[in-house]
Design an enzyme around this catalytic site. Sequence first.
Site, PDB file in Angstrom:
ATOM      1  N   ARG A  57       0.833  -1.216   0.000  1.00 50.19           N
ATOM      2  CA  ARG A  57       0.000   0.000   0.000  1.00 50.19           C
ATOM      3  C   ARG A  57       0.865   1.263   0.000  1.00 50.19           C
ATOM      4  O   ARG A  57       0.534   2.258  -0.640  1.00 50.19           O
ATOM      5  CB  ARG A  57      -0.949  -0.004   1.207  1.00 50.19           C
ATOM      6  CG  ARG A  57      -2.046  -1.068   1.076  1.00 50.19           C
ATOM      7  CD  ARG A  57      -3.032  -1.025   2.205  1.00 50.19           C
ATOM      8  NE  ARG A  57      -3.798   0.220   2.256  1.00 50.19           N
ATOM      9  CZ  ARG A  57      -4.602   0.554   3.269  1.00 50.19           C
ATOM     10  NH1 ARG A  57      -4.738  -0.259   4.301  1.00 50.19           N
ATOM     11  NH2 ARG A  57      -5.256   1.680   3.249  1.00 50.19           N
ATOM     12  N   ASP A  95      -3.484   7.974   3.544  1.00 54.38           N
ATOM     13  CA  ASP A  95      -2.594   8.522   2.507  1.00 54.38           C
ATOM     14  C   ASP A  95      -2.307   9.996   2.792  1.00 54.38           C
ATOM     15  O   ASP A  95      -2.905  10.594   3.692  1.00 54.38           O
ATOM     16  CB  ASP A  95      -3.223   8.322   1.109  1.00 54.38           C
ATOM     17  CG  ASP A  95      -4.519   9.103   0.912  1.00 54.38           C
ATOM     18  OD1 ASP A  95      -4.505  10.335   1.083  1.00 54.38           O
ATOM     19  OD2 ASP A  95      -5.552   8.488   0.567  1.00 54.38           O
ATOM     20  N   HIS A 110      -7.206   7.959  11.282  1.00 53.14           N
ATOM     21  CA  HIS A 110      -6.733   6.570  11.281  1.00 53.14           C
ATOM     22  C   HIS A 110      -5.227   6.452  11.091  1.00 53.14           C
ATOM     23  O   HIS A 110      -4.731   5.383  10.748  1.00 53.14           O
ATOM     24  CB  HIS A 110      -7.475   5.763  10.191  1.00 53.14           C
ATOM     25  CG  HIS A 110      -8.910   5.514  10.538  1.00 53.14           C
ATOM     26  ND1 HIS A 110      -9.861   5.154   9.631  1.00 53.14           N
ATOM     27  CD2 HIS A 110      -9.555   5.585  11.729  1.00 53.14           C
ATOM     28  CE1 HIS A 110     -11.030   5.011  10.238  1.00 53.14           C
ATOM     29  NE2 HIS A 110     -10.869   5.273  11.505  1.00 53.14           N
ATOM     30  N   CYS A 121       9.153   2.207  22.199  1.00 49.19           N
ATOM     31  CA  CYS A 121       9.303   3.550  22.784  1.00 49.19           C
ATOM     32  C   CYS A 121       8.225   4.526  22.314  1.00 49.19           C
ATOM     33  O   CYS A 121       8.187   5.665  22.774  1.00 49.19           O
ATOM     34  CB  CYS A 121      10.693   4.121  22.488  1.00 49.19           C
ATOM     35  SG  CYS A 121      10.891   4.738  20.807  1.00 49.19           S
ATOM     36  N   GLY A 170     -15.944  16.220  29.344  1.00 54.17           N
ATOM     37  CA  GLY A 170     -15.852  17.445  28.557  1.00 54.17           C
ATOM     38  C   GLY A 170     -16.040  17.239  27.075  1.00 54.17           C
ATOM     39  O   GLY A 170     -15.349  17.848  26.274  1.00 54.17           O
ATOM     40  N   THR A 171     -16.969  16.370  26.709  1.00 55.47           N
ATOM     41  CA  THR A 171     -17.271  16.191  25.292  1.00 55.47           C
ATOM     42  C   THR A 171     -18.777  16.169  25.095  1.00 55.47           C
ATOM     43  O   THR A 171     -19.502  15.606  25.915  1.00 55.47           O
ATOM     44  CB  THR A 171     -16.621  14.901  24.711  1.00 55.47           C
ATOM     45  OG1 THR A 171     -17.167  14.658  23.410  1.00 55.47           O
ATOM     46  CG2 THR A 171     -16.826  13.690  25.588  1.00 55.47           C
ATOM     47  N   ASN A 196     -19.360  16.678  32.599  1.00 57.39           N
ATOM     48  CA  ASN A 196     -19.424  17.741  31.593  1.00 57.39           C
ATOM     49  C   ASN A 196     -20.002  18.991  32.252  1.00 57.39           C
ATOM     50  O   ASN A 196     -20.540  18.939  33.359  1.00 57.39           O
ATOM     51  CB  ASN A 196     -20.330  17.278  30.447  1.00 57.39           C
ATOM     52  CG  ASN A 196     -19.984  17.934  29.123  1.00 57.39           C
ATOM     53  OD1 ASN A 196     -18.832  18.287  28.868  1.00 57.39           O
ATOM     54  ND2 ASN A 196     -20.971  18.117  28.282  1.00 57.39           N
ATOM     55  N   GLU A 198     -22.485  20.612  31.119  1.00 52.91           N
ATOM     56  CA  GLU A 198     -23.951  20.506  31.023  1.00 52.91           C
ATOM     57  C   GLU A 198     -24.283  19.154  30.399  1.00 52.91           C
ATOM     58  O   GLU A 198     -23.401  18.537  29.795  1.00 52.91           O
ATOM     59  CB  GLU A 198     -24.480  21.624  30.126  1.00 52.91           C
ATOM     60  CG  GLU A 198     -23.908  21.515  28.740  1.00 52.91           C
ATOM     61  CD  GLU A 198     -23.814  22.812  27.975  1.00 52.91           C
ATOM     62  OE1 GLU A 198     -24.295  23.830  28.464  1.00 52.91           O
ATOM     63  OE2 GLU A 198     -23.245  22.762  26.880  1.00 52.91           O
TER      64      GLU A 198
HETATM   65  P1  OAD Z   1     -15.283   2.527   2.253  1.00 50.99           P
HETATM   66  O1  OAD Z   1     -14.659   1.628   1.235  1.00 50.99           O
HETATM   67  O2  OAD Z   1     -16.046   1.902   3.357  1.00 50.99           O
HETATM   68  O3  OAD Z   1     -16.264   3.542   1.517  1.00 50.99           O
HETATM   69  C1  OAD Z   1     -15.826   4.210   0.363  1.00 50.99           C
HETATM   70  C2  OAD Z   1     -16.982   5.047  -0.155  1.00 50.99           C
HETATM   71  O4  OAD Z   1     -16.510   5.804  -1.247  1.00 50.99           O
HETATM   72  C3  OAD Z   1     -18.165   4.223  -0.656  1.00 50.99           C
HETATM   73  O5  OAD Z   1     -19.346   4.763  -0.115  1.00 50.99           O
HETATM   74  C4  OAD Z   1     -18.109   4.407  -2.172  1.00 50.99           C
HETATM   75  O6  OAD Z   1     -19.394   4.417  -2.764  1.00 50.99           O
HETATM   76  C5  OAD Z   1     -17.460   5.762  -2.299  1.00 50.99           C
HETATM   77  N1  OAD Z   1     -16.699   5.932  -3.543  1.00 50.99           N
HETATM   78  C6  OAD Z   1     -16.014   5.005  -4.239  1.00 50.99           C
HETATM   79  N2  OAD Z   1     -15.415   5.567  -5.297  1.00 50.99           N
HETATM   80  C7  OAD Z   1     -15.723   6.870  -5.274  1.00 50.99           C
HETATM   81  C8  OAD Z   1     -15.423   7.981  -6.099  1.00 50.99           C
HETATM   82  N3  OAD Z   1     -14.637   7.861  -7.168  1.00 50.99           N
HETATM   83  N4  OAD Z   1     -15.921   9.176  -5.768  1.00 50.99           N
HETATM   84  C9  OAD Z   1     -16.709   9.326  -4.667  1.00 50.99           C
HETATM   85  N5  OAD Z   1     -17.026   8.321  -3.850  1.00 50.99           N
HETATM   86  C10 OAD Z   1     -16.549   7.110  -4.144  1.00 50.99           C
HETATM   87  O7  OAD Z   1     -14.126   3.478   2.803  1.00 50.99           O
HETATM   88  P2  OAD Z   1     -14.100   4.408   4.099  1.00 50.99           P
HETATM   89  O8  OAD Z   1     -15.471   4.895   4.416  1.00 50.99           O
HETATM   90  O9  OAD Z   1     -13.033   5.407   3.919  1.00 50.99           O
HETATM   91  O10 OAD Z   1     -10.087   2.048   8.451  1.00 50.99           O
HETATM   92  O11 OAD Z   1     -13.655   3.365   5.181  1.00 50.99           O
HETATM   93  C11 OAD Z   1     -13.567   3.788   6.498  1.00 50.99           C
HETATM   94  C12 OAD Z   1     -12.473   3.035   7.213  1.00 50.99           C
HETATM   95  O12 OAD Z   1     -12.695   1.650   7.099  1.00 50.99           O
HETATM   96  C13 OAD Z   1     -11.081   3.213   6.619  1.00 50.99           C
HETATM   97  O13 OAD Z   1     -10.412   4.338   7.105  1.00 50.99           O
HETATM   98  C14 OAD Z   1     -10.371   1.978   7.041  1.00 50.99           C
HETATM   99  C15 OAD Z   1     -11.459   0.993   6.728  1.00 50.99           C
HETATM  100  O14 OAD Z   1     -11.412  -0.194   7.412  1.00 50.99           O
HETATM  101  C16 OAD Z   1      -9.074   1.332   8.971  1.00 50.99           C
HETATM  102  O15 OAD Z   1      -8.308   0.662   8.301  1.00 50.99           O
HETATM  103  C17 OAD Z   1      -8.924   1.460  10.455  1.00 50.99           C
END
Ligand code: OAD
Length: 229
Positions: A57, A95, A110, A121, A170-171, A196, A198
């Site tokens: 990746r 990224d 993330h 460390c 506090g959130t 909190n 409130e």
């Molecule tokens: P997902 O793969 O769950 O969702 C991606 C979304 O982008 C979907 O709703 C697609 O329809 C949309 N999509 C795809 N191509 C697109 C394009 N060209 N333009 C606009 N939208 C598009 O990815 P995330 O929601 O980012 O976490 O996933 C959330 C987290 O789950 C990630 O950060 C990762 C993953 O597991 C960890 O690894 C901890």
Amino acid sequence: MRVFLLTGAGVSAESGLGTFRDKDGTGIWTRFDPMKLATPEAFVRDPQEVHAFYNARRRNLIAANPNAAHFALARLETALAERGGNLALVTQNIDDLHERAGAKRVIHMHGELLKARCTACEAVSPWREDLGLRDRCSPCGRTGTLRPHVVWFGEIYGALNEADLFVAIGTSSSVYPAAGFVSEARALGIRTCEINLEPSDNAKQFNERRYGLASEAVPIWVDELLTTM
Ligand code: OAD
């Protein structure tokens, strides 16, 4: 105007980084089992395999370029600032394409793929090469302790699962994922407490509620807790 913006994999999809759940065969988690690659347990069981996954990746990311969406958001950040406003750009993406498109301030929920963290460390260092078991953490000098500086499944909820008490201080608890912690804790049978100024949006979900200034309420709560342990 002040804008809070959350981005996910879809914003980087057209840069060739793939999404996670798209079902057309491009979703990373439709091809790979996240439990074998993106959990602390997987890293203990097979660090080579986890490193290989993130190395691929990382290489892919280094070869990729920001797309029009990233550039437009960077432009929005600048334009809002010039007009006295502000853009809070929060991304779930690991990224650096928002930054490469010119965004000045990006909050990475993330973590970041181009950083490595030492499990011994905790130092975080920039990292653009492949990462492996022979690599050395320069701050502490240990070998084999570096991992990608990304958040893995279970790293937050795993700790919640093991807790006896969940306390939110506090959130407003109105923004996910924080907003989900109290209901998750309740579902797990964990006692919950809110401290909190409130009542928050989720106040009714907490078993115990304490309201007041944090500088006063928190020391009192800590003293009380320690006397009951
Ligand atoms: P997902 O793969 O769950 O969702 C991606 C979304 O982008 C979907 O709703 C697609 O329809 C949309 N999509 C795809 N191509 C697109 C394009 N060209 N333009 C606009 N939208 C598009 O990815 P995330 O929601 O980012 O976490 O996933 C959330 C987290 O789950 C990630 O950060 C990762 C993953 O597991 C960890 O690894 C901890």
